[in-house]
Design a protein around this motif. Sequence first.
Motif, PDB file in Angstrom:
ATOM      1  N   GLU A 121      13.253  -0.290   1.896  1.00 30.09           N
ATOM      2  CA  GLU A 121      14.327  -0.940   2.520  1.00 30.09           C
ATOM      3  C   GLU A 121      14.439  -2.505   1.975  1.00 30.09           C
ATOM      4  OE1 GLU A 121      16.430  -2.206   6.770  1.00 30.09           O
ATOM      5  OE2 GLU A 121      14.388  -1.360   6.894  1.00 30.09           O
ATOM      6  N   LYS A 122      13.400  -2.963   1.816  1.00 34.78           N
ATOM      7  CA  LYS A 122      13.172  -4.387   1.235  1.00 34.78           C
ATOM      8  C   LYS A 122      13.364  -4.295  -0.300  1.00 34.78           C
ATOM      9  CE  LYS A 122      10.032  -6.706   4.339  1.00 34.78           C
ATOM     10  NZ  LYS A 122       8.590  -7.496   4.504  1.00 34.78           N
ATOM     11  N   ILE A 123      12.646  -3.208  -1.099  1.00 34.64           N
ATOM     12  CA  ILE A 123      12.937  -3.041  -2.470  1.00 34.64           C
ATOM     13  C   ILE A 123      14.427  -2.897  -2.732  1.00 34.64           C
ATOM     14  CG2 ILE A 123      12.291  -1.695  -4.416  1.00 34.64           C
ATOM     15  CD1 ILE A 123       9.661  -1.217  -3.132  1.00 34.64           C
ATOM     16  N   ALA A 124      15.044  -1.917  -2.262  1.00 29.53           N
ATOM     17  CA  ALA A 124      16.588  -1.624  -2.435  1.00 29.53           C
ATOM     18  C   ALA A 124      17.369  -2.714  -2.310  1.00 29.53           C
ATOM     19  CB  ALA A 124      16.978  -0.736  -1.372  1.00 29.53           C
ATOM     20  N   LYS A 125      17.307  -3.901  -1.262  1.00 27.59           N
ATOM     21  CA  LYS A 125      17.933  -5.232  -0.900  1.00 27.59           C
ATOM     22  C   LYS A 125      17.832  -6.001  -2.193  1.00 27.59           C
ATOM     23  CE  LYS A 125      18.251  -5.043   4.023  1.00 27.59           C
ATOM     24  NZ  LYS A 125      17.819  -5.623   5.238  1.00 27.59           N
ATOM     25  N   GLY A 126      16.366  -6.242  -2.445  1.00 30.17           N
ATOM     26  CA  GLY A 126      16.005  -6.836  -3.611  1.00 30.17           C
ATOM     27  C   GLY A 126      16.491  -6.463  -5.015  1.00 30.17           C
ATOM     28  N   ALA A 127      16.621  -5.130  -5.308  1.00 29.94           N
ATOM     29  CA  ALA A 127      16.886  -4.764  -6.373  1.00 29.94           C
ATOM     30  C   ALA A 127      18.346  -4.648  -6.658  1.00 29.94           C
ATOM     31  CB  ALA A 127      16.551  -3.290  -6.873  1.00 29.94           C
ATOM     32  N   ALA A 128      19.196  -4.758  -5.651  1.00 32.97           N
ATOM     33  CA  ALA A 128      20.712  -4.794  -5.589  1.00 32.97           C
ATOM     34  C   ALA A 128      21.099  -6.146  -5.736  1.00 32.97           C
ATOM     35  CB  ALA A 128      21.411  -4.534  -4.220  1.00 32.97           C
ATOM     36  N   ARG A 129      20.381  -7.380  -5.775  1.00 36.99           N
ATOM     37  CA  ARG A 129      20.731  -8.634  -6.054  1.00 36.99           C
ATOM     38  C   ARG A 129      20.223  -9.338  -7.150  1.00 36.99           C
ATOM     39  NH1 ARG A 129      17.385 -12.204  -3.727  1.00 36.99           N
ATOM     40  NH2 ARG A 129      15.674 -11.447  -2.026  1.00 36.99           N
ATOM     41  N   ILE A 130      19.083  -8.838  -7.737  1.00 38.31           N
ATOM     42  CA  ILE A 130      18.089  -9.341  -8.787  1.00 38.31           C
ATOM     43  C   ILE A 130      18.225  -8.566  -9.894  1.00 38.31           C
ATOM     44  CG2 ILE A 130      15.960 -10.326  -9.111  1.00 38.31           C
ATOM     45  CD1 ILE A 130      15.378 -10.644  -6.095  1.00 38.31           C
TER      46      ILE A 130
ATOM     47  N   MET B 277       5.615   4.615   7.752  1.00 39.87           N
ATOM     48  CA  MET B 277       6.580   3.570   8.180  1.00 39.87           C
ATOM     49  C   MET B 277       6.312   2.158   7.086  1.00 39.87           C
ATOM     50  SD  MET B 277       8.835   4.558   9.942  1.00 39.87           S
ATOM     51  CE  MET B 277       9.576   2.973  10.310  1.00 39.87           C
ATOM     52  N   TRP B 278       4.914   2.241   6.719  1.00 38.83           N
ATOM     53  CA  TRP B 278       4.587   1.363   5.381  1.00 38.83           C
ATOM     54  C   TRP B 278       5.706   1.464   4.314  1.00 38.83           C
ATOM     55  CZ3 TRP B 278      -1.362   1.695   5.664  1.00 38.83           C
ATOM     56  CH2 TRP B 278      -1.603   1.108   6.849  1.00 38.83           C
ATOM     57  N   LEU B 279       5.903   2.772   3.856  1.00 41.89           N
ATOM     58  CA  LEU B 279       6.625   2.814   2.648  1.00 41.89           C
ATOM     59  C   LEU B 279       8.183   2.651   2.996  1.00 41.89           C
ATOM     60  CD1 LEU B 279       7.174   3.737  -0.241  1.00 41.89           C
ATOM     61  CD2 LEU B 279       6.908   6.315   0.537  1.00 41.89           C
ATOM     62  N   ALA B 280       8.664   3.375   4.421  1.00 40.71           N
ATOM     63  CA  ALA B 280       9.834   3.164   4.546  1.00 40.71           C
ATOM     64  C   ALA B 280      10.345   1.748   4.747  1.00 40.71           C
ATOM     65  CB  ALA B 280      10.198   3.584   6.085  1.00 40.71           C
ATOM     66  N   SER B 281       9.559   0.879   5.070  1.00 40.38           N
ATOM     67  CA  SER B 281      10.031  -0.520   5.025  1.00 40.38           C
ATOM     68  C   SER B 281       9.820  -1.308   3.934  1.00 40.38           C
ATOM     69  CB  SER B 281       8.726  -1.386   6.073  1.00 40.38           C
ATOM     70  OG  SER B 281       9.059  -2.566   6.191  1.00 40.38           O
ATOM     71  N   ALA B 282       9.055  -0.927   3.106  1.00 36.69           N
ATOM     72  CA  ALA B 282       8.888  -1.481   1.806  1.00 36.69           C
ATOM     73  C   ALA B 282      10.081  -0.777   0.925  1.00 36.69           C
ATOM     74  CB  ALA B 282       7.727  -0.581   0.979  1.00 36.69           C
TER      75      ALA B 282
ATOM     76  N   ALA C   7       0.875  -1.382   0.000  1.00 41.08           N
ATOM     77  CA  ALA C   7       0.044  -0.093   0.153  1.00 41.08           C
ATOM     78  C   ALA C   7       0.820   1.383   0.111  1.00 41.08           C
ATOM     79  CB  ALA C   7      -0.888   0.172   1.265  1.00 41.08           C
ATOM     80  N   GLY C   8       1.844   1.281   0.775  1.00 42.32           N
ATOM     81  CA  GLY C   8       2.961   2.418   0.812  1.00 42.32           C
ATOM     82  C   GLY C   8       3.525   2.384  -0.554  1.00 42.32           C
ATOM     83  N   VAL C   9       3.779   1.651  -1.326  1.00 46.20           N
ATOM     84  CA  VAL C   9       4.562   1.688  -2.512  1.00 46.20           C
ATOM     85  C   VAL C   9       3.459   2.139  -3.624  1.00 46.20           C
ATOM     86  CG1 VAL C   9       5.478   0.371  -4.797  1.00 46.20           C
ATOM     87  CG2 VAL C   9       6.246  -0.293  -2.402  1.00 46.20           C
ATOM     88  N   VAL C  10       2.251   1.655  -3.642  1.00 49.07           N
ATOM     89  CA  VAL C  10       1.115   2.236  -4.732  1.00 49.07           C
ATOM     90  C   VAL C  10       1.018   3.646  -4.197  1.00 49.07           C
ATOM     91  CG1 VAL C  10      -1.170   2.022  -5.347  1.00 49.07           C
ATOM     92  CG2 VAL C  10       0.168  -0.321  -4.776  1.00 49.07           C
TER      93      VAL C  10
END
Length: 300
Positions: free
Chosen positions: A220-229, A213-218, A125-128
């Motif tokens: 963090e997860k997206i940055a980690k995923g984009a760095a390795r995928i 905080m919903w967007l902040a948490s998202a 929801a934060g990303v959208v």
Amino acid sequence: MGYVKTAMLMAAMTALFIGVGYLLGGTSGMVIALAVAIGMNAFSWWNSDKMVLRMHNAQPVGPNDRTGLSDMVAGLARNADLPMPAVYIIDTPQPNAFATGRNPENAAVAVTTGLMRSLSREELAGVVAHELAHIKNRDTAIMTVTATFAGAISMLANFALFFGGSRERMGIVGTLAMMILAPLAAALVQMAISRTREYSADRAGAEICGNPMWLASALEKIAKGAARIDNNTAERNPATAHMFIINPLHAHKHDNLFSTHPATENRIAALREMVGAVSPASGQPWSKPQPKAEQRGPWG
């Protein structure tokens, strides 16, 4: 302040474009450059959203999809006082998302399958909400125009050796320098505009979903995923990188000056600073989620 900075950067991009046209062909070159810019912007204005969605093989989502994504977008669009945008899914494991469209009435939000799998409902929801903020702020149109200008400046600079006027004005060394420096300057201005708009969209997105905080948490997860995928389509089309919520390219390998996005840790820190402050929309502290964003549903 973000809007003032964006306007100044847009003015700098326009001045750079006209200046390159003048150096190439004098007053007539400047007029030709302006005509080319108008034509390219008109085409991009009407077709950029379709081109980008097709480029990333985005598939439309119906109003009754089993994941509930369409219902979430509709609810958050109501929060943002926006028309319902078209919703698309991109089949790639990298978690990411972007918005496109020339105005709120002709807009689309696209999320990846990797994003759907890696985030909670609140984080999504934060990303959208962030992408809807781009639409509400008309950032999608701004970035279309700046990308077009940057491409046109690069094109004009590559033509420099074929224009006698530029060689007479600057000499061969000056012409070669312009071929290198003009596209670089245009890219830097484009990136600066993109970084400015991301901070504004983060804040507005927090207002739309009701909890920063919903967007902040998202993020963090997206940055980690984009760095390795890898996102192979984005790697083949780097000009679209600025559209995504997190740079889909492996930007951590390059200097921050050339990044299309602010540092993720800085964006997260700015969102965390909002917690405890009073939301202008609800009059309640940001730490208290808004009811509309808490709806539950089946998730993919």
